[in-house]
Scaffold this active site. Structure first.
Site, PDB file in Angstrom:
ATOM      1  N   CYS A 243     -11.143  -5.399  -8.496  1.00  0.00           N
ATOM      2  CA  CYS A 243     -11.891  -5.424  -7.237  1.00  0.00           C
ATOM      3  C   CYS A 243     -12.710  -4.145  -7.115  1.00  0.00           C
ATOM      4  O   CYS A 243     -12.261  -3.067  -7.498  1.00  0.00           O
ATOM      5  CB  CYS A 243     -10.937  -5.541  -6.051  1.00  0.00           C
ATOM      6  SG  CYS A 243     -11.779  -5.768  -4.452  1.00  0.00           S
TER       7      CYS A 243
ATOM      8  N   CYS B  93      -1.804 -18.348  -3.370  1.00  0.00           N
ATOM      9  CA  CYS B  93      -2.773 -17.267  -3.206  1.00  0.00           C
ATOM     10  C   CYS B  93      -3.489 -17.076  -4.538  1.00  0.00           C
ATOM     11  O   CYS B  93      -2.851 -16.735  -5.538  1.00  0.00           O
ATOM     12  CB  CYS B  93      -2.047 -15.993  -2.779  1.00  0.00           C
ATOM     13  SG  CYS B  93      -3.121 -14.556  -2.580  1.00  0.00           S
TER      14      CYS B  93
ATOM     15  N   CYS C   7     -10.581  -0.395  -1.249  1.00  0.00           N
ATOM     16  CA  CYS C   7      -9.703  -0.182  -0.090  1.00  0.00           C
ATOM     17  C   CYS C   7      -8.519   0.686  -0.521  1.00  0.00           C
ATOM     18  O   CYS C   7      -7.847   0.388  -1.512  1.00  0.00           O
ATOM     19  CB  CYS C   7      -9.225  -1.512   0.463  1.00  0.00           C
ATOM     20  SG  CYS C   7     -10.569  -2.578   1.041  1.00  0.00           S
TER      21      CYS C   7
ATOM     22  N   GLY D 162      -9.538  -9.338  -5.848  1.00  0.00           N
ATOM     23  CA  GLY D 162     -10.977  -9.436  -5.672  1.00  0.00           C
ATOM     24  C   GLY D 162     -11.421  -9.747  -4.254  1.00  0.00           C
ATOM     25  O   GLY D 162     -10.632 -10.134  -3.389  1.00  0.00           O
TER      26      GLY D 162
ATOM     27  N   CYS E  38      -4.748  -0.643  -1.179  1.00  0.00           N
ATOM     28  CA  CYS E  38      -4.583  -1.829  -2.011  1.00  0.00           C
ATOM     29  C   CYS E  38      -4.381  -1.453  -3.478  1.00  0.00           C
ATOM     30  O   CYS E  38      -5.201  -0.721  -4.051  1.00  0.00           O
ATOM     31  CB  CYS E  38      -5.806  -2.737  -1.863  1.00  0.00           C
ATOM     32  SG  CYS E  38      -5.715  -4.263  -2.812  1.00  0.00           S
TER      33      CYS E  38
ATOM     34  N   GLU F 287      -3.748 -12.559 -11.447  1.00  0.00           N
ATOM     35  CA  GLU F 287      -2.474 -12.981 -10.875  1.00  0.00           C
ATOM     36  C   GLU F 287      -2.688 -13.979  -9.739  1.00  0.00           C
ATOM     37  O   GLU F 287      -3.679 -13.925  -9.017  1.00  0.00           O
ATOM     38  CB  GLU F 287      -1.697 -11.772 -10.350  1.00  0.00           C
ATOM     39  CG  GLU F 287      -1.195 -10.860 -11.456  1.00  0.00           C
ATOM     40  CD  GLU F 287      -0.398  -9.675 -10.940  1.00  0.00           C
ATOM     41  OE1 GLU F 287       0.427  -9.158 -11.704  1.00  0.00           O
ATOM     42  OE2 GLU F 287      -0.601  -9.266  -9.781  1.00  0.00           O
TER      43      GLU F 287
ATOM     44  N   CYS G  61       1.112  -8.878  -0.118  1.00  0.00           N
ATOM     45  CA  CYS G  61      -0.282  -8.542   0.193  1.00  0.00           C
ATOM     46  C   CYS G  61      -0.618  -7.120  -0.245  1.00  0.00           C
ATOM     47  O   CYS G  61       0.077  -6.172   0.098  1.00  0.00           O
ATOM     48  CB  CYS G  61      -0.512  -8.704   1.691  1.00  0.00           C
ATOM     49  SG  CYS G  61      -2.194  -8.352   2.221  1.00  0.00           S
TER      50      CYS G  61
END
Length: 343
Positions: free
Chosen positions: A115, A108, A119, A164, A122, A95, A336
């Site tokens: 990833c 972005c 975290c 990522g 996320c 994306e 985000c």
């Protein structure tokens, strides 16, 4: 190269392209002609490369091709933010998000499929890691979105903050940066690279001469908490990370951006704000506060506006530039921490 297999010309570096054309008994400058046509003039097929003779183009079509991303879906938020779902040649998806803010139009881009950083706040991390993106796949996100919006608008800024961890895909990301600042003619001042804190690669980035804008995903003011929500801290703790930031040769008029995702009741207290000021002492820093963008299954909540404003005020009193990031595209999971290559 040139062994009879059909090859993706865009996957080659300039040196590899020159070698490929040499096997066809063509001069090395064909590589520059190809890259100019593909990245500057946005060619999508070998037929578009009119600098090449017709016989050369016909021969190339039999042994090679030019890959491009396929737009699977495009969503538009009520605030104008656009999210693109792109399919890669192997069927994986990534994306990209286009964000409009006054005169700036920021794209972005993703650097990996999924990833591996883990975290806990996320959404991308919940899907695990699939593979690194190649340099041309990173840059193709820019080309694809540019074709969608031009000639009316032009992308002004690039942020490597999509899916990522860019620095864990170091070779391909730096190759992509060379394409961006070279053939795509994007100023390094308009490129920001975000990292969760891979210290050796961060230092290498600057020693290798890639003076793009660094953005450090910090998100906690103690090692205990940061190690829970960001496992990378177990390898590179706050002291190690911030010491590296102090050593970076940042130009005098520029600053390091520290991203801080505010999680209700976790890292958003006045004490956290005070500790953040102390941690960043001596660093030319800018802090972006990002109230947590919730998603289904998330273990955290968005703090109240009052708590966010109080946190900002305390940091500002410490003489640090601090901003509350506008979380655009939340209604289409484009904000985000919300990217996950699927619908």
């Amino acid at each position: 190269m040139g062994d009879g297999h059909v090859v993706d010309l865009k996957a080659f570096s300039e040196v590899q392209l020159a070698a490929f054309f040499k096997t066809l008994k063509e001069p090395a400058f064909r590589a520059k002609q190809f890259l100019l046509r593909v990245y500057t003039k946005k060619a999508v097929s070998i037929d578009d490369i009119t600098e090449f003779s017709l016989p050369l183009r016909e021969h190339l079509k039999g042994i090679s091709f030019i890959s491009s991303l396929q737009t699977v879906k495009r969503l538009e938020s009520t605030d104008g933010t656009r999210k693109y779902l792109f399919a890669l040649t192997d069927g994986q998806t990534v994306e990209s998000v286009l964000i409009e803010d006054d005169e700036r139009l920021t794209l972005c881009v993703s650097s990996q499929v999924g990833c591996a950083m883990g975290c806990r706040f996320c959404l991308t991390a919940t899907g695990g890691f699939k593979r690194n993106l190649k340099a041309h796949e990173i840059c193709d996100q820019i080309l694809s979105v540019s074709r969608d919006i031009e000639p009316e608008r032009k992308i002004t800024n690039i942020v490597l903050m999509g899916m990522g961890e860019p620095l864990s895909n170091y070779e391909e990301v730096t190759h992509a940066l060379k394409i961006m600042t070279g053939w795509l003619n994007i100023s390094k001042r308009r490129i920001t690279l975000s990292t969760a804190g891979l210290v050796p690669e961060l230092e290498r980035l600057y020693s290798d001469g890639f003076r793009v804008n660094p953005a450090i995903s910090l998100n906690a003011t103690t090692d205990d908490l940061r190690s829970i929500i960001m496992p990378v801290n177990r390898k590179y703790n706050l002291k190690t990370l911030l010491s590296a930031c102090r050593r970076l040769p940042i130009p005098e008029r520029r600053r390091i951006t520290f991203e801080y995702v505010l999680l209700k009741g976790v890292n958003d207290s006045p004490d956290d704000a005070v500790r953040l000021v102390k941690l960043l002492k001596g660093i030319r820093a800018k802090v972006n506060l990002i109230p947590f963008n919730e998603f289904d299954g998330a273990n955290y909540k968005r703090p109240s506006d009052a708590a966010v404003l109080e946190f900002q005020e305390i940091v500002a009193q410490g003489h640090i530039s601090v901003f509350i990031r506008k979380s655009k595209g939340r209604d289409i999971l484009a904000a985000c921490g919300q990217l996950k290559a699927g619908y």
